[in-house]
Design an enzyme around this catalytic site. Structure first.
Site, mmCIF file in Angstrom:
data_model
loop_
_atom_site.group_PDB
_atom_site.id
_atom_site.type_symbol
_atom_site.label_atom_id
_atom_site.label_comp_id
_atom_site.label_asym_id
_atom_site.label_seq_id
_atom_site.Cartn_x
_atom_site.Cartn_y
_atom_site.Cartn_z
ATOM 1 N N ASP B 29 7.344 16.934 8.384
ATOM 2 C CA ASP B 29 7.300 18.151 9.492
ATOM 3 C C ASP B 29 5.629 18.088 9.626
ATOM 4 O O ASP B 29 4.845 18.501 8.782
ATOM 5 C CB ASP B 29 7.983 19.324 8.971
ATOM 6 C CG ASP B 29 8.106 20.608 9.939
ATOM 7 O OD1 ASP B 29 7.253 20.681 10.508
ATOM 8 O OD2 ASP B 29 9.169 20.983 10.064
ATOM 9 N N ILE B 30 5.097 18.323 10.862
ATOM 10 C CA ILE B 30 3.782 18.611 11.020
ATOM 11 C C ILE B 30 3.400 20.165 10.895
ATOM 12 O O ILE B 30 2.418 20.491 10.478
ATOM 13 C CB ILE B 30 3.029 18.291 12.152
ATOM 14 C CG1 ILE B 30 4.030 18.980 13.438
ATOM 15 C CG2 ILE B 30 3.130 16.729 12.249
ATOM 16 C CD1 ILE B 30 3.315 18.734 14.879
ATOM 17 N N GLN B 93 15.844 27.481 16.189
ATOM 18 C CA GLN B 93 15.703 26.150 16.526
ATOM 19 C C GLN B 93 14.646 26.101 17.493
ATOM 20 O O GLN B 93 14.481 27.076 18.491
ATOM 21 C CB GLN B 93 16.821 25.539 17.213
ATOM 22 C CG GLN B 93 16.852 24.196 17.545
ATOM 23 C CD GLN B 93 18.337 23.408 18.048
ATOM 24 O OE1 GLN B 93 19.396 24.172 17.974
ATOM 25 N NE2 GLN B 93 18.185 22.126 18.067
ATOM 26 N N HIS B 99 17.846 18.308 13.929
ATOM 27 C CA HIS B 99 17.024 17.834 12.728
ATOM 28 C C HIS B 99 17.606 18.910 11.692
ATOM 29 O O HIS B 99 17.812 19.856 11.725
ATOM 30 C CB HIS B 99 15.576 18.033 13.154
ATOM 31 C CG HIS B 99 15.178 19.412 13.619
ATOM 32 N ND1 HIS B 99 15.535 19.788 15.048
ATOM 33 C CD2 HIS B 99 14.478 20.106 13.041
ATOM 34 C CE1 HIS B 99 14.765 20.843 15.189
ATOM 35 N NE2 HIS B 99 14.180 21.393 13.793
ATOM 36 N N LEU B 100 17.406 18.092 10.439
ATOM 37 C CA LEU B 100 17.865 18.891 9.170
ATOM 38 C C LEU B 100 16.298 18.851 8.290
ATOM 39 O O LEU B 100 15.601 17.836 8.289
ATOM 40 C CB LEU B 100 18.742 17.741 8.196
ATOM 41 C CG LEU B 100 18.807 18.269 6.943
ATOM 42 C CD1 LEU B 100 19.909 19.634 6.924
ATOM 43 C CD2 LEU B 100 19.456 17.281 6.006
ATOM 44 N N HIS B 101 16.062 20.174 8.026
ATOM 45 C CA HIS B 101 14.686 20.353 7.144
ATOM 46 C C HIS B 101 15.060 20.101 5.660
ATOM 47 O O HIS B 101 16.218 20.653 5.191
ATOM 48 C CB HIS B 101 14.457 21.752 7.364
ATOM 49 C CG HIS B 101 13.940 22.244 8.874
ATOM 50 N ND1 HIS B 101 12.531 22.097 8.941
ATOM 51 C CD2 HIS B 101 14.663 22.535 9.802
ATOM 52 C CE1 HIS B 101 12.472 22.522 10.272
ATOM 53 N NE2 HIS B 101 13.686 22.762 10.774
#
Lengths: 113, 113
Positions: B29-30, B93, B99-101
């Protein structure tokens, strides 16, 4: 060793159960962190997500889909909700029986803890 | 409409990719919220978890298992980590491609946002 979530799954302790499936149970978290806070657990005792096998992909997916279905039934699909799974101490896991949290009814801030 | 995560999945934009599977991609993740913060996405464009079909239980389970595998590879399985999936506005979101973090490397507090 007794497990509080095995007790819920097997009906040995009271819980506000929302849904029971073949291999899953959904119920309200007694320490709610949002207006709606539910837990989805497998009936089978699996301590953490680390203990899940590759064969269990369907089981894990079904946990997420059951949470999603309940959020929809309760009218939170459009507004939104957060799904959380904690693993071990850094993740904030307190009960060592795999469980998925679904939180709704308020805006969930970022970072997620 | 362009989708930044479709661009990642199809290699049209740069991302620090950790793993690519048949139907999934994992990358950093940026906007990291922890020392390690990865994302797992399906290559297929699915806007939110509400848009997933019952047939997709395996896909969702595989997203969780890929995150788990990377946490293990990076040495965070014992210490722990948090998995998070946000749905729509209340869930926080921001990118409308499922997406899954997975967050690790620090203690994650409660509530999760």
């Amino acid at each position: 060793m007794s497990c509080i979530f095995c007790d819920v799954a097997e009906g040995r302790t009271s819980a506000r159960i929302i849904r029971e499936a073949d291999d899953l149970v959904a119920f309200y978290d007694i320490n709610a962190q949002a207006p709606v806070h539910i837990l989805v657990i497998p009936k089978r005792h699996i301590p953490t997500i680390n203990d899940v096998k590759a064969d269990d992909a369907v089981l894990i997916g079904k946990m997420v889909l059951l949470a999603r279905e309940i959020m929809e039934e309760q009218g939170y699909d459009r507004k939104g909700y957060r799904l959380v799974m904690n693993c071990n101490n850094d993740g904030g896991q307190t009960v060592y029986h795999l469980h998925l949290h679904a939180l709704a009814g308020r805006w969930m801030s970022w970072p997620p803890g």
